[in-house]
Design a protein around this motif. Structure first.
Motif, PDB file in Angstrom:
ATOM      1  N   VAL A  28       0.838  -1.200   0.000  1.00 16.76           N
ATOM      2  CA  VAL A  28       0.000   0.000   0.000  1.00 16.76           C
ATOM      3  C   VAL A  28       0.874   1.252   0.000  1.00 16.76           C
ATOM      4  O   VAL A  28       0.611   2.215  -0.731  1.00 16.76           O
ATOM      5  CB  VAL A  28      -0.946   0.001   1.212  1.00 16.76           C
ATOM      6  CG1 VAL A  28      -1.684   1.332   1.327  1.00 16.76           C
ATOM      7  CG2 VAL A  28      -1.952  -1.135   1.109  1.00 16.76           C
ATOM      8  N   GLU A  89      -2.695   2.270   6.002  1.00 12.38           N
ATOM      9  CA  GLU A  89      -4.045   2.077   5.475  1.00 12.38           C
ATOM     10  C   GLU A  89      -4.972   3.191   5.941  1.00 12.38           C
ATOM     11  O   GLU A  89      -5.832   3.647   5.177  1.00 12.38           O
ATOM     12  CB  GLU A  89      -4.590   0.707   5.894  1.00 12.38           C
ATOM     13  CG  GLU A  89      -3.985  -0.446   5.120  1.00 12.38           C
ATOM     14  CD  GLU A  89      -4.812  -1.713   5.217  1.00 12.38           C
ATOM     15  OE1 GLU A  89      -5.841  -1.698   5.933  1.00 12.38           O
ATOM     16  OE2 GLU A  89      -4.436  -2.714   4.585  1.00 12.38           O
ATOM     17  N   TRP A 134      -5.279  -2.908  -0.295  1.00 11.91           N
ATOM     18  CA  TRP A 134      -5.497  -2.874   1.146  1.00 11.91           C
ATOM     19  C   TRP A 134      -6.533  -3.889   1.578  1.00 11.91           C
ATOM     20  O   TRP A 134      -7.027  -4.694   0.793  1.00 11.91           O
ATOM     21  CB  TRP A 134      -5.869  -1.470   1.591  1.00 11.91           C
ATOM     22  CG  TRP A 134      -7.036  -0.843   0.851  1.00 11.91           C
ATOM     23  CD1 TRP A 134      -7.959  -1.488   0.069  1.00 11.91           C
ATOM     24  CD2 TRP A 134      -7.366   0.542   0.805  1.00 11.91           C
ATOM     25  NE1 TRP A 134      -8.850  -0.589  -0.450  1.00 11.91           N
ATOM     26  CE2 TRP A 134      -8.517   0.661  -0.011  1.00 11.91           C
ATOM     27  CE3 TRP A 134      -6.838   1.685   1.380  1.00 11.91           C
ATOM     28  CZ2 TRP A 134      -9.134   1.886  -0.265  1.00 11.91           C
ATOM     29  CZ3 TRP A 134      -7.450   2.906   1.132  1.00 11.91           C
ATOM     30  CH2 TRP A 134      -8.575   2.998   0.318  1.00 11.91           C
ATOM     31  N   ALA A 138     -10.631  -1.375   5.107  1.00 11.29           N
ATOM     32  CA  ALA A 138     -10.321  -0.037   4.594  1.00 11.29           C
ATOM     33  C   ALA A 138     -11.249   0.319   3.437  1.00 11.29           C
ATOM     34  O   ALA A 138     -11.741   1.455   3.350  1.00 11.29           O
ATOM     35  CB  ALA A 138      -8.859   0.021   4.157  1.00 11.29           C
TER      36      ALA A 138
END
Length: 306
Positions: A28, A89, A134, A138
């Motif tokens: 991420v 995240e 993710w 999220a």
């Protein structure tokens, strides 16, 4: 026989999950600059076209797009330090929600049709699901935020299709994106697990090959057992490694070789007990089974070991 002075509890699944989540966070973090760059280029192009076709919107375009540029730079900067790994995240989700809300605010300010807001919401929902690897949690937060902003803004915008129909489409897409991210995350975890298992099997085969080579090369060497124990220390990372051989006179397995890591300390009486220990044939079921001199089949989910 190998052992450790203090052996922590070990469970493969939690460790694999932790390793996977760490790998996902790194992914991420690597993707955020690319996602921010993609947003800046795509929305920037739309802003330029909108400003050229609607000069009266120049102030709103400059204000909203300038704020989005600042947020994009802040998100990229926030994810660069190593300490930000725990919050990557959260930063990415906040970044996506803020950009979506600003885009919604812009469409409200200029009085755009509801169709424009619908397309924008769908692009943000699909874009976050595709660009950022993710967790589904999220994606759920981002989807709920985008849908909430859409439902708040939709009544103020006009449409020929119907507000309920457009809202239903956005909600369906939001649900599908959460499901898609959930399934994709499961697939990535399974692939990560297979890769980790394959790596472990390679390490096991390499260790067995090195041990076989040692036994073959030093078969007549009086220090064979000591060499084997020291190799076991290296391969297994244990605190000590011992070899017990059958003593016909005492009808027991007795210590013949012992190797200990230099940094391991234990009271002398404990080492004395270890050196003096004797085991009969029934002390360990596995040893008793192997002592019969015939092949032993060990069923496994994937194959059968002999």
């Amino acid at each position: 026989m190998c052992g450790a002075v203090g052996v922590p509890e070990f469970d493969v699944d939690p460790e694999l999950r932790t390793a996977y989540e760490s790998d996902r966070v790194d992914a991420v973090r690597r993707r955020i600059p690319g996602a921010a760059g993609f947003f800046v280029v795509s929305i920037g192009a739309a802003a330029v076209v909108d400003r050229m076709t609607h000069p009266e919107r120049a102030h709103a375009v400059t204000l909203i797009f300038g704020t989005q540029l600042a947020l994009s730079a802040a998100a990229v900067a926030a994810c660069r330090p190593a300490w930000s790994a725990r919050f990557v995240e959260g930063v990415a989700a906040t970044f996506a929600v803020a950009l979506s809300v600003l885009a919604t605010l812009y469409l409200l300010l200029v009085g755009a049709p509801l169709e424009h807001l619908t397309v924008t919401a769908v692009c943000f929902l699909a874009g976050t699901a595709v660009l950022l690897p993710w967790s589904w949690q999220a994606q759920l937060v981002v989807s709920l935020s985008i849908v909430a902003a859409y439902l708040v803004a939709a009544p103020s915008l006009s449409t020929d299709v119907g507000h309920a129909t457009m809202a239903l489409n956005v909600i369906v897409i939001a649900v599908l994106m959460v499901v898609a991210v959930y399934r994709l995350d499961r697939y990535r975890f399974e692939a990560f697990t297979r890769s980790a298992t394959a790596d472990e099997e390679v390490r096991i085969r390499t260790a067995l090959a090195r041990m076989s080579e040692t036994l073959h090369t030093h078969l007549r060497d009086p220090a064979l057992l000591e060499r084997s124990n020291r190799l076991a220390l290296e391969l297994l990372g244990c605190d000590w490694s011992a070899t017990y051989l059958w003593d016909q006179a005492r009808s027991a397995y007795r210590l013949r070789s012992l190797a200990v890591r230099p940094d391991v300390t234990l009271p002398d009486d404990r080492w004395t007990e270890l050196r003096a220990a004797e085991f009969d044939r029934g002390a360990f079921p596995l040893v008793a089974a192997l002592d019969h001199g015939r092949p032993i089949e060990i069923p496994d989910e994937r194959q059968v070991f002999v």
